[in-house]
Design an enzyme around this catalytic site. Structure first.
Site, PDB file in Angstrom:
ATOM      1  N   THR A   1       2.342   0.556  14.124  1.00 23.80           N
ATOM      2  CA  THR A   1       3.211  -0.262  13.328  1.00 23.80           C
ATOM      3  C   THR A   1       3.705   0.605  12.189  1.00 23.80           C
ATOM      4  O   THR A   1       3.557   1.818  12.247  1.00 23.80           O
ATOM      5  CB  THR A   1       2.435  -1.517  12.862  1.00 23.80           C
ATOM      6  OG1 THR A   1       3.328  -2.456  12.413  1.00 23.80           O
ATOM      7  CG2 THR A   1       1.492  -1.240  11.778  1.00 23.80           C
TER       8      THR A   1
ATOM      9  N   GLY B   1      -2.063   0.884  12.054  1.00 22.63           N
ATOM     10  CA  GLY B   1      -3.288   1.363  12.697  1.00 22.63           C
ATOM     11  C   GLY B   1      -4.148   0.287  13.324  1.00 22.63           C
ATOM     12  O   GLY B   1      -5.366   0.485  13.462  1.00 22.63           O
TER      13      GLY B   1
HETATM   14  N1  GLU Z   1      -1.005  -5.621  15.966  1.00 21.02           N
HETATM   15  C1  GLU Z   1      -1.657  -5.043  14.846  1.00 21.02           C
HETATM   16  C2  GLU Z   1      -2.060  -6.070  13.834  1.00 21.02           C
HETATM   17  O1  GLU Z   1      -1.344  -6.955  13.572  1.00 21.02           O
HETATM   18  C3  GLU Z   1      -0.778  -4.080  14.154  1.00 21.02           C
HETATM   19  C4  GLU Z   1      -0.524  -2.933  14.970  1.00 21.02           C
HETATM   20  C5  GLU Z   1      -0.776  -1.686  14.239  1.00 21.02           C
HETATM   21  O2  GLU Z   1      -0.774  -1.446  13.159  1.00 21.02           O
HETATM   22  O3  GLU Z   1      -0.992  -0.750  14.736  1.00 21.02           O
HETATM   23  O4  GLU Z   1      -3.084  -6.000  13.276  1.00 21.02           O
END
Ligand code: GLU
Length: 613
Positions: free
Chosen positions: A423, A511
């Site tokens: 992200t 992350g």
């Molecule tokens: N899907 C993850 C979350 O919402 C974020 C993805 C990421 O940072 O890598 O915690």
């Protein structure tokens, strides 16, 4: 409070037209002293310099990408505030970091309002279809393989990012959506320079991108990986931004863009003969029309006299970082040896993750004890599990925040479920003292790998952040899928205020679940260990998430600290790279410091409006 996405387009153009052939403007100063793009003059400039730290006046932007930071700086320079600049930066990241963010995803927006000295947040998380139930990812009685779920229509949640942008601008911005989308539209149309990170992220996704002809056509130009140094254009996305500027985000939640999303999710356009079985989703026009970005109170905890604000559930970020800080408050980390500092950080993370797994889910569906998880009494009851010379065993059982018992464990242990890791985080401050800390995502690098044909953006796979089956069959899992439910996130955009409610620092990171440990470690490196912000961000990371082994980046794994920690009982595994943080720090007299990664993800980009020393 829920905000429905009305079609409230405020047509932009307050500062008018784009000149063809003019990219995001150039950054000055390659040295550490700061970088600021000059005002857009119309001169053709092709490079934006990337530096990890910048100091100066007039506001600051830190993101992973120089074009995106420059987009935010451009908006600040023209009189926009931090919210306007944050949306502009986010939209530009949708162009240059399309595998990490974009209008096909979601995120969490944290805003400090300088006038009222208060913090506000928006939960712009994607939601499951209204027809979803707890068996969303169960097929023939078995949980679907994670990779099959990722690359499918099934994992696509209703995008929350467009609604987040519109809500933020409506609530606190000073410019319309059309205006702040301009720099990103220009970058999409005129192109950006491909770097190593973009190429290698494309390479990592090449196989699954080829399953979907529209994705391959966009991200594998002429059937090949984009060449480093070449110009990458996305005219489809430029048109999408132009349509959003003209019609407002209603084009997604009630209009033709939304219709295209629904069609794509429910019948993923797979290459004939690829043999790939892309499970269809069940998204409907009703899901999109029902979506609301949610204005909600931040989490709040105090830490060594400072006030720490972050995002409340549906993200577990604010409660988990906050609980760990409360646990660490018992120990003077400024005086601890490096070994004891890391030991306490690891153990506090372990405990906070045990509690996160048991108690945090979407509060619209689950009874989440947010307040109690953040109470000092609960943290104290958990902190007493930590000793200087021994290591707790994972999976550690959770405590009961509603009935804290000294050194208490209130249930049976469950492992932390897997979350993808990608992200992007951006941090912005303006000359009035407003601050934004905003993390946005499409979940996995490359999301679902499904591009909406002709629209230039990837769809998220955020619903894979749900537990596919209960993490612990013996107890209720608050993170099972449900109709319209938000999957639990780890996103932790944080703003720290002093006792006069003035900003000290704001930061965040991507992350997956490592976001929480990265934010916690960076905060303690900065606040307790007194590293300059850019060095706190660069410091080698460890991540413990209630697992038998703690992950270490190479610089820690290969240091003698590993042996010293193993002597206490720690076990480790190697993780090549954890997180990619950015932050801003308020300095005296209206000065700001912007900081980003020195090396991770190819280095980040810090800029200020006026780098005057
Ligand atoms: N899907 C993850 C979350 O919402 C974020 C993805 C990421 O940072 O890598 O915690």
């Amino acid at each position: 409070m829920w905000l429905r996405c009305a079609d409230r387009s405020r047509r932009g153009g307050r500062w008018g037209g784009r000149k063809r052939g003019v990219r995001a403007v150039s950054g000055a100063g390659g040295g550490g002293g700061g970088a600021a793009p000059p005002a857009a003059t119309g001169a053709k400039v092709t490079r934006v310099t990337k530096v990890p730290v910048a100091v100066g006046y007039g506001g600051a932007v830190a993101s992973v990408d120089a074009d995106a930071s420059a987009a935010g700086i451009e908006v600040l320079r023209r009189g926009g505030n931090a919210v306007d600049a944050a949306v502009a930066t986010a939209a530009a990241l949708g162009v240059t970091e399309p595998y990490s963010s974009g209008v096909g995803g979601g995120g969490y927006f944290v805003y400090y309002d300088a006038k009222s000295r208060t913090v506000h947040t928006i939960d712009g998380r994607e939601t499951a279809p209204l027809t979803a139930d707890s068996h969303l990812f169960v097929e023939n009685g078995k949980p679907l393989a994670f990779a099959d779920a990722v690359t499918s229509g099934l994992s696509v949640g209703t995008p929350g990012t467009p609604a987040t942008w519109q809500t933020a601008l409506d609530e606190w911005g000073t410019r319309g959506l059309g205006t702040v989308l301009k720099p990103a539209e220009r970058i999409a149309r005129d192109g950006f320079t491909v770097d190593d990170t973009f190429r290698s992220q494309t390479a990592d996704n090449e196989t699954r991108f080829r399953y979907f002809p529209d994705t391959a056509k966009l991200f594998l130009p002429n059937g090949r990986l984009p060449v480093v140094g070449s110009t990458f254009k996305n005219p489809d996305l430029a048109r999408t931004y132009e349509e959003l500027a003209r019609k407002g985000v209603g084009a997604i939640y009630h209009g033709d863009l939304g219709r295209d999303i629904v069609k794509t999710v429910n019948k993923p356009p797979v290459a004939a003969g690829s043999g790939y079985d892309a499970r269809p989703g069940k998204l409907s026009a009703k899901d999109l029309a029902h979506y609301g970005a949610k204005l909600q109170k931040p989490t709040h905890t105090t830490y060594r006299g400072l006030k720490v604000y972050s995002i409340a559930p549906s993200s577990s970020g604010g409660t988990t970082v906050g609980e760990a800080l409360n646990i660490l408050e018992k120990t003077d980390l400024s005086k601890a040896s490096e070994v004891q500092y890391l030991h306490h950080f690891i153990e506090a993370s372990r405990i906070a993750f045990a509690d996160r797994g048991r108690w945090v889910g979407d509060p619209a569906f689950e009874d989440v004890p947010t307040k109690q998880l953040l109470s000092q009494k609960f943290a104290d009851s958990r902190a007493c599990l930590i000793t200087d010379d021994a290591v707790l065993t994972s999976p550690l059982a959770p405590g009961d925040p509603r009935h804290p018992a000294a050194c208490g464990k209130g249930g049976t242990a469950a492992p932390t479920t897997y979350e993808g890791e990608n992200t992007t985080h951006l941090t912005v401050a303006d000359k009035w003292g407003n601050v934004v800390s905003y993390t946005l995502t499409i979940e996995q690098t490359g999301g679902s790998a499904i591009t909406v044909p002709g629209r230039g953006f990837l769809l998220n796979n955020e619903l894979t952040d749900f537990s596919f089956t209960p993490a612990n069959p013996a107890v209720h899992d608050p993170n099972l899928p449900g109709p319209g439910k938000r999957p639990r996130s780890s996103i932790s955009p944080t703003i720290v205020l002093d006792r006069y409610d003035r900003p000290v620092v704001a930061l965040g990171s991507p992350g997956g679940a490592t976001i929480i440990t990265t934010v916690l470690q960076t905060l303690t490196e900065f606040l307790d260990r007194h590293l300059p912000l850019v060095d706190a961000i660069a410091a080698p990371r460890a991540s413990q998430r209630n697992a038998a082994r703690t992950e270490l980046e190479p610089a820690l794994y290969n240091s003698d600290l590993r042996g010293k920690l193993q002597a206490i009982g720690h076990s480790f595994s190697l993780n090549p790279e954890i997180g990619a943080a950015t932050g801003v720090q308020r300095l005296p007299d209206g000065k700001w410091l912007a900081a980003a990664e020195k090396v991770r993800r190819g280095g980040g980009s810090a800029m200020v409006v006026d780098p005057t020393p």
